[in-house]
Design an enzyme around this catalytic site. Structure first.
Site, PDB file in Angstrom:
ATOM      1  N   THR A 166      32.909  57.384  41.085  1.00  0.00           N
ATOM      2  CA  THR A 166      31.309  57.845  40.606  1.00  0.00           C
ATOM      3  C   THR A 166      30.629  58.135  41.910  1.00  0.00           C
ATOM      4  OG1 THR A 166      31.734  56.855  38.607  1.00  0.00           O
ATOM      5  CG2 THR A 166      29.639  56.905  39.552  1.00  0.00           C
ATOM      6  N   ARG A 210      34.335  61.065  25.816  1.00  0.00           N
ATOM      7  CA  ARG A 210      34.016  59.630  26.268  1.00  0.00           C
ATOM      8  C   ARG A 210      32.955  59.906  27.282  1.00  0.00           C
ATOM      9  NH1 ARG A 210      34.063  57.164  31.600  1.00  0.00           N
ATOM     10  NH2 ARG A 210      34.474  54.966  31.270  1.00  0.00           N
ATOM     11  N   VAL A 211      31.815  58.685  26.969  1.00  0.00           N
ATOM     12  CA  VAL A 211      31.009  58.813  27.827  1.00  0.00           C
ATOM     13  C   VAL A 211      31.039  57.436  28.533  1.00  0.00           C
ATOM     14  CG1 VAL A 211      28.490  58.775  27.980  1.00  0.00           C
ATOM     15  CG2 VAL A 211      29.344  60.229  26.615  1.00  0.00           C
ATOM     16  N   GLY A 212      30.931  57.487  29.801  1.00  0.00           N
ATOM     17  CA  GLY A 212      30.877  56.162  30.639  1.00  0.00           C
ATOM     18  C   GLY A 212      29.462  55.670  30.788  1.00  0.00           C
ATOM     19  N   ASP A 213      29.463  54.714  31.704  1.00  0.00           N
ATOM     20  CA  ASP A 213      28.045  54.031  31.945  1.00  0.00           C
ATOM     21  C   ASP A 213      26.944  54.842  32.840  1.00  0.00           C
ATOM     22  OD1 ASP A 213      29.884  53.727  33.955  1.00  0.00           O
ATOM     23  OD2 ASP A 213      28.747  52.488  35.058  1.00  0.00           O
ATOM     24  N   THR A 236      29.349  51.300  39.831  1.00  0.00           N
ATOM     25  CA  THR A 236      30.570  52.054  39.782  1.00  0.00           C
ATOM     26  C   THR A 236      31.751  51.411  39.364  1.00  0.00           C
ATOM     27  OG1 THR A 236      31.060  51.941  42.437  1.00  0.00           O
ATOM     28  CG2 THR A 236      29.603  53.977  41.543  1.00  0.00           C
ATOM     29  N   GLY A 237      32.672  51.899  38.718  1.00  0.00           N
ATOM     30  CA  GLY A 237      33.940  51.124  38.149  1.00  0.00           C
ATOM     31  C   GLY A 237      34.136  51.434  36.704  1.00  0.00           C
TER      32      GLY A 237
HETATM   33  N1  ASP Z   1      31.882  54.112  36.064  1.00  0.00           N
HETATM   34  C1  ASP Z   1      32.540  55.411  35.918  1.00  0.00           C
HETATM   35  C2  ASP Z   1      32.867  55.692  34.465  1.00  0.00           C
HETATM   36  O1  ASP Z   1      33.231  54.683  33.753  1.00  0.00           O
HETATM   37  C3  ASP Z   1      33.854  55.465  36.457  1.00  0.00           C
HETATM   38  C4  ASP Z   1      33.943  55.037  37.946  1.00  0.00           C
HETATM   39  O2  ASP Z   1      32.863  54.751  38.526  1.00  0.00           O
HETATM   40  O3  ASP Z   1      35.169  54.785  38.491  1.00  0.00           O
HETATM   41  O4  ASP Z   1      32.596  56.794  33.822  1.00  0.00           O
END
Ligand code: ASP
Length: 382
Positions: free
Chosen positions: A237, A265-268, A288-289
């Site tokens: 991200t 799927r929706v992330g943060d 991020t993560g």
């Molecule tokens: N935060 C992102 C998500 O969960 C993925 C990432 O940053 O690696 O969609």
């Protein structure tokens, strides 16, 4: 390629950025930043290099981003110096990464969902108007952060998803494009073939080599039927926040999310308060993560609230990281040694220009302090 920690879907939510460095937090370094973290609830923090707490003393114009954002902070600072709104500066900054086919975590070339379709999430928050705009699960649009900024500026809504987001983007003049690069398609195919033995897709080690060259979809191919693409569970991200010389803030997060995710799927990243938040009275933050963890901990909002309560950006980032680890209650999220089996990095900038970043498992961040853009190691819990 942004490589995660391994093939286990539960263990692999760390980004490559989270492993670029291993500047874990030492007792001394924590003391040096005000003892914001006194202990970590599980496992032992690794011995490591000193933490980088220097950003807390910085004042004035500043752009901070995740470790893949050096070009983004440089571009954003260039535009800040030309008097652009901070939201435009960061959105133009992250556009460089969205456009880059070699960054398989964001925009064009992003790794697809389990059906091989790229779905993107992005959000923008604008401090001066305390307004946000976001798109989630949007397909075929290369620059979702720009669309998110238009949701912010042109609608009375905060979040558009899926087909509605795509239709809005087209109404705004964005062209529909195929976002799946050949490299990302091959990575998906490799994952798809090797995901299990009880399906009808042959794993690498189940395929026999042909006795001569083969023809592939695009013509004469290579001899080997075994694909040697290195596929792990891959995520990534870009987050980017900016503060102007006058103290106005804006923040943006854009991503292709977790690779091989369930469609929809929706992330943060598009969830305001989770992967992105700012408050013009205080500052901006993002992460991020592992998005699911950032959602249930409202990590970006937490960092801004901590800064409002007097914590420095560095302290706020570390406390948010520690809260995420402490609240990872599901057994599958921790290894036998009690250490988190996922990664997340946290970025914060205060309206006076102080900044800081932290990671659970090591990572890096990009910052432009008005003088130069640099990539630095984050403080890390482990
Ligand atoms: N935060 C992102 C998500 O969960 C993925 C990432 O940053 O690696 O969609």
């Amino acid at each position: 390629m942004h490589a995660g920690a391994g093939g286990d879907i539960l263990a692999v939510m760390s980004t490559r950025r989270d492993f670029l460095t291993s500047a874990a937090v030492t007792t001394a370094s924590l003391a040096a930043i005000g003892g914001a973290v006194r202990s970590v609830s599980a496992g032992q923090p690794a011995a490591a290099q000193p933490a980088t707490g220097g950003g807390d003393t910085h004042r004035g114009v500043c752009v901070i981003a995740s470790g893949n954002g050096l070009a983004a902070v440089n571009r954003a600072m260039e535009l800040l110096n030309q008097g652009y709104d901070p939201a435009d500066c960061i959105v133009q900054g992250v556009k460089i990464v969205e456009d880059d086919p070699n960054d398989q975590s964001v925009g064009y070339g992003g790794l697809p969902n389990e059906e091989g379709i790229v779905e993107l999430d992005a959000s923008v928050m604008h401090g001066p108007t305390h307004k946000s705009g976001a798109v989630a699960s949007i397909r075929n649009i290369k620059n979702p952060a720009q669309v998110a900024l238009l949701v912010l500026r042109r609608t009375n809504h905060c979040l558009l998803v899926g087909d509605g987001a795509l239709r809005f983007a087209k109404q705004m003049g964005f062209p529909e494009e195929n976002l799946l690069t050949e490299a990302s398609r091959l990575a998906w195919l490799k994952w798809k073939a090797n995901v299990g033995r009880d399906d009808f897709w042959l794993n690498d080690d189940e395929r026999d080599e042909p006795v001569g060259r083969v023809w592939t979809a695009d013509g004469p191919g290579k001899l080997s039927m075994v694909d040697h693409t290195d596929v792990q569970h891959l995520t990534g991200t870009i987050h980017c926040s900016a503060v102007t010389a006058k103290g106005d803030v804006s923040s943006c997060t854009t991503t292709s999310g977790l690779s091989w995710k369930i469609p929809g799927r929706v992330g943060d990243s598009p969830i305001i308060g989770a992967g992105n938040y700012c408050d013009n009275e205080v500052g901006a933050a993002g992460c991020t993560g592992r998005g699911e963890s950032a959602i249930v901990n409202l990590s970006a909002y937490t960092m801004v609230m901590l800064m409002e309560q007097g914590k420095t950006p560095q302290e706020a980032a570390i406390i948010a990281a520690k809260r995420m680890v402490d609240r990872a209650k599901e057994k599958r999220l921790k290894g036998p040694d009690g250490k988190p089996r996922f990664g997340c990095s946290f970025y914060a900038v205060r309206k006076d220009g102080a900044y800081g970043a932290a990671s659970i498992n090591g990572g890096s961040f990009a910052v432009h302090d008005g003088k130069e853009g640099r990539v630095l190691p984050t403080v890390s819990l482990y």
